[in-house]
Design an enzyme around this catalytic site. Structure first.
Site, PDB file in Angstrom:
ATOM      1  N   SER A 582       1.333   4.857  -0.346  1.00 45.69           N
ATOM      2  CA  SER A 582       0.458   4.530   0.771  1.00 45.69           C
ATOM      3  C   SER A 582       1.241   4.662   2.069  1.00 45.69           C
ATOM      4  CB  SER A 582      -0.121   3.126   0.577  1.00 45.69           C
ATOM      5  OG  SER A 582      -1.233   2.935   1.399  1.00 45.69           O
ATOM      6  N   HIS A 697      -7.246   2.880  -4.798  1.00 45.06           N
ATOM      7  CA  HIS A 697      -5.941   2.978  -4.147  1.00 45.06           C
ATOM      8  C   HIS A 697      -4.880   2.410  -5.087  1.00 45.06           C
ATOM      9  CE1 HIS A 697      -3.445   3.766  -0.737  1.00 45.06           C
ATOM     10  NE2 HIS A 697      -3.046   2.513  -0.631  1.00 45.06           N
TER      11      HIS A 697
END
Length: 722
Positions: A582, A697
């Site tokens: 990320s 995610h």
């Protein structure tokens, strides 16, 4: 319950964890839970000639998905054929499915709930037991929801995203179910007494909603109410109170924020000594306006804009501050990173009447890590040079605070797992790089007692840990941990994995990872965890040191650690790999572009990469306070100096990198990874790529997917770094 719960949700969404394994977490673990494209998102700029790969931004388009499948086939053909792949996959799946793992407790009153996945429960079960039973070696669990059975019955690939339950009975809960792992989810009312969904109860369709109970028949709700109801970042901007038995369209609007804001939310702290109804506006990350609902009116809490409400306790509000603060009434200046308390009535009075108590004050290497509360105590978690300390505070009859230290088993990471306003008991965990996680029960009048211990998934007795420092370009000392097998030669040849996150004030701390240990350490690899600027290890200032025009320090710190490892001959560029997810994916992608000669392998997990487009993709608009606004020339002037996608050059020599992402990641757009790989290939650089279709995610919606991604990563690393 932490009052910062709603805020923490927005933060996790923007960052990426509590993480890859995080917003902040150890390498090889599951990424932080995730966010969708806003209905009101700003129009994307038209495709330009200098971005020939913008077509890959069509998430579910036939052409981009075909591109992803083709790349998956090429990469898995190589990496799954490696001799390391099958044993790492098998061992990882054994660890993830192990029935000997600690069932993480959630105290709802005095009942212990737990969400559990193993080989017999692929999508998981939500179950419960008594506190007394939980303390035994073999608790007697009662299944409340079987997610596999529900998914089969409804024909949906449900992924569990938690619950919001109403105290003190905790019989009514809003269940959060995500299709495929995306942040956008369905909310449905559930009765824990009958163990069934409530017919005609509260229900919301798939969206990035925020819900919280106010009472038995009233729900705080923020969701997609239609055009104009979301912020540019894709989060609710309208806060309503919804009465049972009425249509959502009739819910009463309590508050509206601006479309330019990150989000707004309402929730109630329902405690044994009262209820506090709070509405919070988040204009940008780490900025808040908070209000108390009194009758039909909102009364603003006159707190610093960069403060964060942590808890309500005995008629007081506890809040932390991110900058030095001198109240309008004058007097002393409170230090940034402090935890303060004030009577709720005082923060509603004129400034001259306010009185504040200091519950925690940081120092150069000591920072606030977390705040919880039990019925009679405030629990403070702090980091002392990235090592945990736990402190309990109780309020005396004369209004003074009594402070006591809670002993922890070692110098690793202690974390309050769950606490309840209904009881004095609370659970905390302890772990370090070589010590499996243990769970401890602390009660009011006794020493903490060990309740459960995670099995050792690798031999930690053969592992050593030391904390070292590197000197960054501007002279800042950057600490890092080196974890390695005893007897590792210091001759520059050790395969070494360097991991960092470095953003959103997320702290990277020592944790035990069975997958990292078995796939890397037990096979002779060295693991390095760097505490670079941008994180929260040393308080708000450490985070601010890598924000916006200071973000270059993120990459400089990381590069400094890589150089220091080589200077100490712990490893060398030929045997050094870097990993991050990320924001950490942005870190390793940018470091690859800026300093390609410092290492030989790169693993970029669900990464940010195209920083010229990030604010127009999914939740990216909410992160401009961290990085800047690329549509402003003055911001793009510094952002282009570290934006990975823009820095790639055909005549550079890069390590052969491995990028992976998820189609259903509705927080960090999968096009970031797609476009990086497409551009590298177009320039003639070899690269590996993998895209999972589920997982949001993170590294997968089920354990088999996580095991596959883990095995692909470590097979790649062993191939590159031996």
């Amino acid at each position: 319950m932490r009052m910062s719960k709603a805020y923490a949700g927005w933060l996790a969404a923007a960052a990426l964890a509590a993480g890859l394994a995080g917003p902040g977490s150890a390498a090889g673990q599951t990424a932080a839970p995730a966010q969708p494209q806003a209905a009101t998102a700003p129009p994307a700029p038209a495709q330009t000639a200098d971005d020939p790969f913008q077509w890959l931004e069509d998430v579910h388009g036939e052409k981009p998905l075909a591109w992803a499948r083709e790349h998956n086939a090429k990469s898995t053909a190589v990496l799954e054929a490696r001799p390391e792949y099958k044993p790492i996959y098998t061992r990882t799946l054994e660890i993830l499915d192990s029935k000997e793992k600690i069932p993480t407790p959630e105290l709802l009153g005095e009942t212990v709930y737990n969400f559990w996945r193993d080989d017999a429960h692929e999508r998981g079960i939500w179950r419960r037991t008594t506190l007394a039973s939980y303390r035994t070696a073999v608790p007697q669990w009662e299944t409340v929801i079987d997610l596999d059975a529900l998914a089969k019955a409804e024909g949906k690939a449900w992924v569990w995203h938690g619950t919001t339950c109403l105290p003190p009975a905790y019989t009514r809960c809003m269940i959060n179910l995500s299709p495929g792992g995306s942040d956008a989810s369905v909310r449905r009312e559930f009765d824990t007494k009958t163990k069934g969904f409530v017919t005609g109860g509260f229900s919301l369709p798939e969206a990035k909603s925020n819900v919280a109970w106010r009472d038995d028949d009233t729900l705080w709700v923020g969701t997609d109410f239609g055009p104009g109801s979301l912020t540019n970042s894709g989060y609710p901007r309208i806060v309503k109170l919804w009465k049972r038995g009425t249509p959502l369209s009739s819910a009463r609007t309590v508050f509206e924020s601006k479309v330019e804001d990150v989000a707004s939310a309402g929730e109630s702290e329902i405690l044994t000594d009262g209820r506090y109804d709070v509405v919070t506006r988040i204009p940008v990350f780490f900025r808040h306006e908070s209000y108390l609902l009194q009758g039909e009116k909102l009364a603003r809490l006159e707190l610093p804009e960069d403060s964060q409400i942590r808890a309500f306790f005995r008629g007081r509000i506890l809040f932390s501050i991110r900058s030095d603060w001198t109240p309008a009434s004058g007097g002393r200046t409170y230090k940034e990173g402090s935890l303060l308390a004030a009577k709720v009535d005082d923060v509603l009075r004129p400034p001259s009447d306010r009185k504040f108590e200091v519950l925690f004050e940081p120092s150069a290497r000591v920072s606030l890590a977390g705040v919880d509360r039990t019925r009679d105590r405030v629990l403070i978690e702090s980091l002392d040079n990235v090592r945990s300390r736990l402190t309990a505070l109780s309020l005396n009859d004369d209004g003074t605070w009594k402070r006591s230290e809670i002993p922890t088993p070692g110098l690793g990471t202690a974390d309050v797992t769950t606490a309840s306003d209904a009881t004095e008991s609370f659970f905390f965990s302890y772990e370090d790089f070589s010590t499996p996680k243990s769970l401890w029960l602390a009660e009011k009048n006794g020493q903490p007692g060990k309740v459960k211990t995670m099995p050792a998934f690798f031999d930690g007795s053969g592992i050593t840990t030391e904390q070292l420092e590197a000197t960054s370009k501007d002279g800042t000392k950057v600490p890092y941990f080196v974890v390695r097998p005893k007897g590792t030669k210091t001759d520059g040849t050790a395969p070494t994995l360097l991991y960092a996150y470095g953003g959103f004030e997320v702290s990277e701390v020592p944790t035990y990872s069975g997958t990292l240990g078995s796939a890397w350490l037990a096979r002779g690899g060295v693991y390095v965890l760097a505490n670079i600027r941008g994180g929260g290890e040393f308080g708000p200032a450490w985070h601010k040191g890598a924000v916006k025009d200071q973000h270059i320090h993120n990459f400089e710190d990381f590069a400094a650690v890589a150089r220091d490892l080589a200077a100490r001959k712990i490893t060398s560029a030929r045997h050094l790999g870097i990993m991050g997810g990320s924001q950490g994916g942005l870190l390793v992608g940018g470091t690859m572009a800026l300093y390609p000669d410092l290492f030989h392998a790169v693993v970029a997990q669900v990464p940010l990469a195209d920083m010229h487009r990030f604010s127009h993709l999914l939740a990216g608009n909410s992160w401009m306070s961290e990085y800047g606004d690329p549509d402003k020339p003055e911001d793009w002037a510094y952002m282009q100096t570290w934006s990975p996608y823009q820095l790639l050059k055909a005549d550079a020599k890069y390590p052969t990198a491995f990028f992976w992402t998820n189609t259903r990641d509705d927080r960090v757009h999968p096009a970031h990874a797609r476009k990086m790989v497409a551009k590298l290939e177009a320039q003639g650089h070899p690269v590996y790529y993998f895209e999972n279709t589920e997982g949001g995610h993170g590294s997968g919606a089920v354990n088999k997917q996580t095991a596959q991604v883990t095995a692909l990563q470590y097979s790649y690393l062993w191939m590159m770094l031996r």
